[in-house]
Design an enzyme around this catalytic site. Structure first.
Site, PDB file in Angstrom:
ATOM      1  N   CYS A   1      -2.541  12.914-103.275  1.00 48.10           N
ATOM      2  CA  CYS A   1      -2.723  12.097-102.079  1.00 48.10           C
ATOM      3  C   CYS A   1      -1.387  11.829-101.383  1.00 48.10           C
ATOM      4  O   CYS A   1      -0.434  11.385-102.030  1.00 48.10           O
ATOM      5  CB  CYS A   1      -3.385  10.779-102.468  1.00 48.10           C
TER       6      CYS A   1
ATOM      7  N   ASP B   1     -24.894  24.689 -71.786  1.00 47.44           N
ATOM      8  CA  ASP B   1     -24.783  25.228 -73.129  1.00 47.44           C
ATOM      9  C   ASP B   1     -25.500  24.309 -74.113  1.00 47.44           C
ATOM     10  O   ASP B   1     -24.954  23.317 -74.563  1.00 47.44           O
ATOM     11  CB  ASP B   1     -23.301  25.358 -73.498  1.00 47.44           C
TER      12      ASP B   1
ATOM     13  N   CYS C   1      -0.767   7.823-101.786  1.00 45.78           N
ATOM     14  CA  CYS C   1      -0.588   7.106-103.049  1.00 45.78           C
ATOM     15  C   CYS C   1      -0.229   8.028-104.217  1.00 45.78           C
ATOM     16  O   CYS C   1      -0.004   7.556-105.326  1.00 45.78           O
ATOM     17  CB  CYS C   1      -1.840   6.297-103.388  1.00 45.78           C
TER      18      CYS C   1
ATOM     19  N   ARG D   1     -37.230  28.395 -77.537  1.00 47.48           N
ATOM     20  CA  ARG D   1     -37.271  29.777 -77.096  1.00 47.48           C
ATOM     21  C   ARG D   1     -37.678  30.715 -78.228  1.00 47.48           C
ATOM     22  O   ARG D   1     -38.391  31.689 -78.013  1.00 47.48           O
ATOM     23  CB  ARG D   1     -35.910  30.205 -76.546  1.00 47.48           C
TER      24      ARG D   1
ATOM     25  N   TYR E   1     -34.321  23.971 -64.974  1.00 48.05           N
ATOM     26  CA  TYR E   1     -33.861  24.920 -63.963  1.00 48.05           C
ATOM     27  C   TYR E   1     -34.879  25.967 -63.529  1.00 48.05           C
ATOM     28  O   TYR E   1     -34.595  26.779 -62.668  1.00 48.05           O
ATOM     29  CB  TYR E   1     -32.583  25.625 -64.425  1.00 48.05           C
TER      30      TYR E   1
ATOM     31  N   GLU F   1     -26.404  28.304 -60.141  1.00 48.01           N
ATOM     32  CA  GLU F   1     -26.547  27.104 -60.978  1.00 48.01           C
ATOM     33  C   GLU F   1     -25.529  27.164 -62.094  1.00 48.01           C
ATOM     34  O   GLU F   1     -25.036  28.233 -62.430  1.00 48.01           O
ATOM     35  CB  GLU F   1     -27.951  27.078 -61.622  1.00 48.01           C
TER      36      GLU F   1
ATOM     37  N   LYS G   1     -19.901  34.483 -67.124  1.00 45.45           N
ATOM     38  CA  LYS G   1     -19.327  33.651 -68.186  1.00 45.45           C
ATOM     39  C   LYS G   1     -17.908  33.218 -67.826  1.00 45.45           C
ATOM     40  O   LYS G   1     -17.070  34.057 -67.487  1.00 45.45           O
ATOM     41  CB  LYS G   1     -19.278  34.441 -69.499  1.00 45.45           C
TER      42      LYS G   1
ATOM     43  N   SER H   1     -33.697  36.604 -71.920  1.00 47.39           N
ATOM     44  CA  SER H   1     -32.280  36.322 -72.046  1.00 47.39           C
ATOM     45  C   SER H   1     -31.658  36.615 -70.674  1.00 47.39           C
ATOM     46  O   SER H   1     -32.389  36.951 -69.749  1.00 47.39           O
ATOM     47  CB  SER H   1     -31.843  37.267 -73.129  1.00 47.39           C
ATOM     48  N   LEU H   2     -30.349  36.528 -70.549  1.00 48.11           N
ATOM     49  CA  LEU H   2     -29.715  36.848 -69.269  1.00 48.11           C
ATOM     50  C   LEU H   2     -28.659  37.921 -69.486  1.00 48.11           C
ATOM     51  O   LEU H   2     -28.014  37.954 -70.528  1.00 48.11           O
ATOM     52  CB  LEU H   2     -29.026  35.610 -68.694  1.00 48.11           C
TER      53      LEU H   2
ATOM     54  N   CYS I   1      -5.408   2.884-103.042  1.00 48.80           N
ATOM     55  CA  CYS I   1      -4.866   3.741-101.992  1.00 48.80           C
ATOM     56  C   CYS I   1      -4.953   3.000-100.650  1.00 48.80           C
ATOM     57  O   CYS I   1      -6.051   2.680-100.189  1.00 48.80           O
ATOM     58  CB  CYS I   1      -5.666   5.052-101.974  1.00 48.80           C
TER      59      CYS I   1
ATOM     60  N   GLU J   1     -32.750  23.301 -70.510  1.00 50.16           N
ATOM     61  CA  GLU J   1     -31.825  23.329 -71.626  1.00 50.16           C
ATOM     62  C   GLU J   1     -31.666  21.919 -72.165  1.00 50.16           C
ATOM     63  O   GLU J   1     -31.466  20.989 -71.390  1.00 50.16           O
ATOM     64  CB  GLU J   1     -30.483  23.847 -71.082  1.00 50.16           C
TER      65      GLU J   1
ATOM     66  N   LYS K   1     -24.496  27.158 -65.974  1.00 50.40           N
ATOM     67  CA  LYS K   1     -25.155  27.589 -67.202  1.00 50.40           C
ATOM     68  C   LYS K   1     -24.859  26.539 -68.269  1.00 50.40           C
ATOM     69  O   LYS K   1     -23.736  26.416 -68.760  1.00 50.40           O
ATOM     70  CB  LYS K   1     -24.622  28.950 -67.629  1.00 50.40           C
TER      71      LYS K   1
ATOM     72  N   CYS L   1      -9.263  11.542-102.383  1.00 53.86           N
ATOM     73  CA  CYS L   1      -8.365  10.772-103.230  1.00 53.86           C
ATOM     74  C   CYS L   1      -9.227   9.779-103.988  1.00 53.86           C
ATOM     75  O   CYS L   1      -9.875   8.936-103.389  1.00 53.86           O
ATOM     76  CB  CYS L   1      -7.323  10.027-102.393  1.00 53.86           C
TER      77      CYS L   1
ATOM     78  N   TYR M   1     -30.842  -5.916 -70.935  1.00 51.57           N
ATOM     79  CA  TYR M   1     -31.504  -7.074 -71.513  1.00 51.57           C
ATOM     80  C   TYR M   1     -32.921  -7.237 -70.954  1.00 51.57           C
ATOM     81  O   TYR M   1     -33.880  -7.390 -71.706  1.00 51.57           O
ATOM     82  CB  TYR M   1     -30.658  -8.320 -71.229  1.00 51.57           C
TER      83      TYR M   1
ATOM     84  N   LYS N   1     -28.991  33.594 -59.277  1.00 55.33           N
ATOM     85  CA  LYS N   1     -30.376  34.059 -59.225  1.00 55.33           C
ATOM     86  C   LYS N   1     -30.732  34.485 -57.813  1.00 55.33           C
ATOM     87  O   LYS N   1     -30.370  33.800 -56.848  1.00 55.33           O
ATOM     88  CB  LYS N   1     -31.328  32.934 -59.663  1.00 55.33           C
TER      89      LYS N   1
HETATM   90  P1  AMP Z   1     -27.979  33.996 -73.265  1.00 57.47           P
HETATM   91  O1  AMP Z   1     -28.498  33.124 -74.371  1.00 57.47           O
HETATM   92  O2  AMP Z   1     -26.490  34.104 -73.235  1.00 57.47           O
HETATM   93  O3  AMP Z   1     -28.715  35.300 -73.148  1.00 57.47           O
HETATM   94  O4  AMP Z   1     -28.289  33.188 -71.938  1.00 57.47           O
HETATM   95  C1  AMP Z   1     -29.591  32.912 -71.555  1.00 57.47           C
HETATM   96  C2  AMP Z   1     -29.836  31.460 -71.725  1.00 57.47           C
HETATM   97  O5  AMP Z   1     -29.053  30.682 -70.840  1.00 57.47           O
HETATM   98  C3  AMP Z   1     -31.219  31.072 -71.351  1.00 57.47           C
HETATM   99  O6  AMP Z   1     -32.118  31.294 -72.389  1.00 57.47           O
HETATM  100  C4  AMP Z   1     -31.087  29.608 -71.060  1.00 57.47           C
HETATM  101  O7  AMP Z   1     -31.363  28.900 -72.237  1.00 57.47           O
HETATM  102  C5  AMP Z   1     -29.630  29.406 -70.771  1.00 57.47           C
HETATM  103  N1  AMP Z   1     -29.378  28.770 -69.466  1.00 57.47           N
HETATM  104  C6  AMP Z   1     -28.542  27.730 -69.281  1.00 57.47           C
HETATM  105  N2  AMP Z   1     -28.511  27.349 -68.006  1.00 57.47           N
HETATM  106  C7  AMP Z   1     -29.355  28.142 -67.330  1.00 57.47           C
HETATM  107  C8  AMP Z   1     -29.759  28.213 -65.965  1.00 57.47           C
HETATM  108  N3  AMP Z   1     -29.256  27.393 -65.019  1.00 57.47           N
HETATM  109  N4  AMP Z   1     -30.665  29.160 -65.630  1.00 57.47           N
HETATM  110  C9  AMP Z   1     -31.160  30.008 -66.569  1.00 57.47           C
HETATM  111  N5  AMP Z   1     -30.811  29.984 -67.875  1.00 57.47           N
HETATM  112  C10 AMP Z   1     -29.912  29.066 -68.262  1.00 57.47           C
HETATM  113 ZN    ZN Z   2      -4.658   7.994-102.161  1.00 61.04          ZN
END
Ligand code: AMP
Ligand code: ZN
Length: 667
Positions: free
Chosen positions: A403, A115, A406, A134, A222, A111, A309, A81-82, A427, A170, A113, A421, A33, A285
Site C-alpha cells: 500500500c 451513441d 501504509c 434491435r 429519429y 441528424e 463518423k 444498419s448504416l 490505513c 436510441e 448519430k 489494502c 416538491y 438521410k
Molecule cells: P451502426 O450500428 O454503426 O451500423 O449504425 C447504425 C445505428 O445507428 C442504428 O441502428 C441506430 O441505432 C444508430 N443511430 C443513432 N442515431 C441515429 C439516427 N439519427 N438515425 C439513424 N440511426 C441512428
Molecule cells: Zn493501506
C-alpha cells in the site's frame, strides 16, 4: 365517472403533462416538491382503488415488473444498419451513386448519430404497445417493462397520431447520470462502468425494472415506420413525432446539397462536446420518402442513408508517472500522470488505468508516448502505446505490491480485478474515506461537517472511526483551523441530529463493502436490527432476496471483526439507531388496512403462505372467496377458472405477485 375516478384522471393528465415538459422539453413547469405531492396523492388513490388501475399511469414509471427471460419478437420492418463514411470524398461518391438511381433534386436531412442502444417502439391507438431491441435486425428482445420506466418515452401520445406505427430511436445514458452512477459504484467498492453506451444497453436487459427506473436513461427518436403516417419526408417525420410527444433532438437540419451537409458536420464536430450525451457522427438521410423508396436497401443498410463518423478525438502525450490511489474500501486505482495536453477543449493531465490487468494488457510503461481518448467518462482513457517512440531502456511496469499509504502488503481476491489494502483499521485514506462516507448526504447527512474537516480531525488524532464523532467536544474543535465557535456548535448539533437517522440509512452509512443503499434497505427490512444481521450466517444472508455470495461474505466479514463490533457498541451507547424503530415497524404494517385480498394460484418468487403472511403483516385481510367486497386478487400461475370468471363478472382487479410486492415495498 365518480369523483374519485375523476380526481385520478385529472392527476394522471396533469402529471403526464409535467413529465412531458420536464423530460421531453427540458423545461420544468412544477417544482419537484409539488410534483411529488401530486404523485403521492395519485399513488394513494390508486392503492385504495385498485379498480382504477392503469398500466400507463405515471405512477407505473417506478417499475416493479420483473422479467426473467426476455421474449424474442420479430420486427415487422427490419432494423437495418448504416453504411459508414469518413470523408468529404466518401459523401460525394455516395451522392453520385444515388443521383444515378433517382430523378430530381435531392434534399438531405442531417441528424446526429446518438451513441446508445437502438430501440423500436410500437404504438397502438396512442398507447405504447411494445419496445423491442434491435437484436440481429430481424428480431430482438421484448424489453417493454424496462423501457416504460424511461420518463422521456411517452406511455400515451398527444395530438393526432395514426392508429398503429413503429418509431425507432436510441436509448442513451447522459454523461451526468453515468458519472453519478459511477460515483456510487466506486463508493460501495464496485468497479465503475466503462462507458455510457454499454451501460445503456446493459440497463435494458436488467431483470428488475425498478432498477432500470433508477437509471437516468433517455430515449431519442429519429425514425417513423408504418403505413398512412401522413408524411412525405424524413424531416416532416421528425416534426410530427415531436408533436405526438416524443423526444426528438432539435439539432436536425434540412440541407440542399452535400456542401451544406459538410457544413453541418463541421459545425457539430465541435458543438457535440456541449451535448449532455454521447454522439459519434452524423446520419445523412435522403429527405423525400418517395426517393427513399426508389433507392431501397442493400443486404445490410438503406441506400438512402449514410453515417458520417466523427474522428474520435485522440492525442498522444508522455506518461510521466503512475500513481496509486487508495479508496475508502481499500481498493487500489492506478492513475496515469501525463504531460499536460489539449484534448476536446480541456487540458488533460491524468488518465485512468483501471487495474493491474489493464496495465499489463496495454503494456504501458513510464516514459512511453501514449494515445489518449476522451469519451464520456470524467477522466480520459489510454488507448495504447506508440511503440515507435518507446525508449530503448524502458522496463515493463511492475505493479505495486504494498500500500502506498501504509505499506501493508496488498491482496487480490480470486476473480477480482482490483488489488486491496487489507489494513482496514490502520490505513489513513480508508479511515478518512469511511468517515466521509458515514457523514455524507445519503448516509447520516451530518450538517456542519464536511469531508475536509474529517481529514483534519483524523490527522489531529481527534477521531479514528465514526463512533468517535459522538464524543467530540467544542473545546476540541474550536482550535482547529478555520473553525469559529458558531461552526463548532453547528457541527456538534449536526452530529447529535444524526441519532434520528433511520436504521436502514445507518446500515448504509457503516460503509460495508458492496452494501449500497438498495442492499442496506433490503437487509434492514429483512433483519430489522443490527444484532440480527450480525448473528446471521453466510447461508442465512444468501437467502435474502437479491443478496448474493459476494455481498453475504462481505457482510459476514464485517461483523466478524472485533473492532467493528466495538465501534457498533459505541454507536449504540450514543443512541444511534441500530434497529428499526417502533414507528418504522408499525408504519410497515398498515399499508393494506381495510383491504380484503384474495390469493389464488401458484407463485414464482414466494410461497402462498408467505404471501398471506405479508398481507396480514401489512394490515390487510386475507379472504378465501371472491365477493363484491374484495379489493383485489393477487394471482399467480394456474389461477382457478371459476375464480377467474367470478373476478371478471364482478369487475375485480387481478394483479400479479410483483405488483403486489411493489405495493407493500413502497413506503
Ligand atoms: P451502426 O450500428 O454503426 O451500423 O449504425 C447504425 C445505428 O445507428 C442504428 O441502428 C441506430 O441505432 C444508430 N443511430 C443513432 N442515431 C441515429 C439516427 N439519427 N438515425 C439513424 N440511426 C441512428
Ligand atoms: Zn493501506
Amino acid at each position: 365517472m365518480n369523483n374519485i375516478e375523476k380526481r385520478i384522471q385529472n392527476l394522471r393528465n396533469e402529471l403526464r403533462e409535467h413529465n412531458y415538459n420536464y423530460y421531453v422539453l427540458d423545461n420544468a413547469t412544477i417544482s419537484d416538491y409539488d410534483f411529488d405531492l401530486k404523485l403521492n396523492e395519485l399513488q394513494d388513490l390508486e392503492e385504495k382503488h385498485p379498480e382504477f388501475f392503469d398500466a400507463n399511469s405515471p405512477t407505473q414509471r417506478v417499475g416493479g415488473a420483473v422479467t426473467k427471460n426476455f421474449e424474442t419478437i420479430a420486427h415487422e420492418n427490419r432494423m437495418y444498419s448504416l453504411d459508414n463514411s469518413y470523408s468529404k470524398e466518401d459523401l460525394q461518391d455516395w451522392e453520385k451513386r444515388i443521383k444515378k438511381l433517382v430523378d430530381g433534386d435531392i434534399q438531405y436531412t442531417c441528424e446526429l448519430k446518438y451513441d446508445g442502444a437502438s430501440i423500436s417502439l410500437t404504438y397502438i391507438n396512442g398507447i405504447l404497445n411494445k419496445a423491442v431491441t434491435r437484436g440481429d435486425g430481424f428480431q430482438g428482445d421484448n424489453v417493454t417493462a424496462n423501457v416504460k420506466t424511461i420518463k422521456s418515452v411517452p406511455l400515451q401520445l398527444k395530438g393526432d397520431y395514426p392508429e398503429k406505427f413503429d418509431i425507432r430511436g436510441e436509448i442513451v445514458l447522459p454523461f451526468d447520470g453515468f458519472n453519478k452512477m459511477n460515483e456510487e459504484r466506486i463508493e460501495i467498492g464496485e468497479e465503475p462502468y466503462r462507458n455510457p453506451r454499454n451501460t445503456a444497453s446493459g440497463s435494458l436487459k436488467l431483470q428488475d425494472s425498478a432498477e432500470v427506473a433508477k437509471r437516468p436513461l433517455e430515449c431519442l427518436l429519429y425514425n417513423l415506420t408504418g403505413n398512412h403516417l401522413g408524411i412525405n419526408t424524413q424531416f416532416e417525420g421528425l416534426e410530427i413525432a415531436r408533436q405526438w410527444g416524443f423526444k426528438v433532438p432539435s439539432a436536425a437540419k434540412l440541407c440542399n446539397s452535400i456542401d451544406e451537409v459538410l457544413e453541418f458536420i463541421e459545425q457539430w464536430d465541435t458543438e457535440r462536446h456541449n451535448l449532455p450525451y454521447e454522439t459519434d457522427g452524423v446520419v445523412v438521410k435522403v429527405n423525400n420518402l418517395q426517393q427513399q423508396e426508389e433507392l431501397g436497401y442493400t443486404a445490410k443498410a438503406p441506400r438512402w442513408a449514410m453515417a458520417y463518423k466523427f474522428k474520435s478525438e485522440q492525442v498522444s502525450t508522455r506518461l510521466n508517472s503512475i500513481s496509486y490511489q487508495v479508496g475508502r474500501t481499500g481498493a487500489i486505482t492506478p492513475v496515469a500522470n501525463l504531460e499536460p495536453v489539449e484534448l476536446a477543449g480541456t487540458t488533460v493531465k491524468r488518465a485512468s488505468l483501471h487495474n493491474a490487468d489493464q496495465i499489463e494488457k496495454l503494456d504501458v510503461r513510464v516514459g512511453d508516448t501514449v494515445f489518449v481518448e476522451k469519451g464520456g467518462e470524467i477522466i480520459p482513457k489510454i488507448l495504447g502505446v506508440d511503440l515507435l517512440k518507446r525508449l530503448s531502456d524502458s522496463q515493463p511496469t511492475e505493479y505495486i505490491t504494498s500500500c502506498p499509504e501504509c505499506g501493508t502488503e496488498l491482496i487480490r481476491q480470486e476473480g477480482e480485478a482490483q488489488h486491496y489494502c487489507p489494513n482496514y483499521n490502520g490505513c489513513k485514506p480508508q479511515i478518512i474515506g469511511r468517515i466521509q462516507h458515514y457523514i455524507s448526504r445519503k448516509a447520516m447527512d451530518i450538517e456542519g461537517l464536511g469531508g475536509e474537516t474529517v481529514g483534519l480531525l483524523v490527522n489531529e488524532g481527534l477521531i479514528s472511526n465514526y463512533s468517535d464523532l459522538y464524543e467530540l467536544t467544542r473545546e476540541q474543535i474550536i482550535p482547529l483551523e478555520r473553525m469559529a465557535e458558531k461552526s463548532a456548535d453547528n457541527m456538534i448539533n449536526g452530529i447529535d441530529q444524526s441519532k434520528n437517522i433511520l436504521f436502514e440509512r445507518v446500515l448504509y452509512a457503516l460503509g460495508i463493502r458492496y452494501v449500497g443503499e438498495t442492499v442496506a434497505k433490503k437487509l434492514a427490512k429483512h433483519y430489522k436490527s443490527i444484532d440480527a444481521i450480525s448473528a446471521a450466517s453466510n447461508d442465512d444472508l444468501i437467502n435474502v432476496d437479491e443478496i448474493g455470495t459476494k455481498i453475504a461474505e462481505s457482510v459476514h466479514a464485517f461483523f466478524s471483526s472485533e473492532e467493528n463490533l466495538r465501534i457498533l457498541n459505541r454507536l449504540k451507547e450514543f443512541g444511534v439507531q441500530l434497529e428499526m424503530s417502533a414507528e418504522e415497524l408499525e408504519g410497515k404494517t398498515n399499508i393494506l388496512e381495510g383491504q380484503s385480498i384474495v390469493v389464488s394460484g401458484v407463485f414464482e418468487s414466494i410461497s402462498r403462505n408467505e404471501l398471506k403472511k405479508l398481507i396480514e403483516d401489512n394490515g390487510g385481510k386475507v379472504s378465501s372467496s371472491i365477493s363484491s367486497k374484495t379489493s383485489y386478487i393477487v394471482a399467480g400461475d394456474k389461477m382457478g377458472p371459476s375464480k377467474k370468471q367470478k373476478a371478471e363478472s364482478l369487475d375485480i382487479i387481478i394483479i400479479d405477485e410483483y405488483q403486489f410486492l411493489q405495493k407493500i415495498d413502497k413506503n
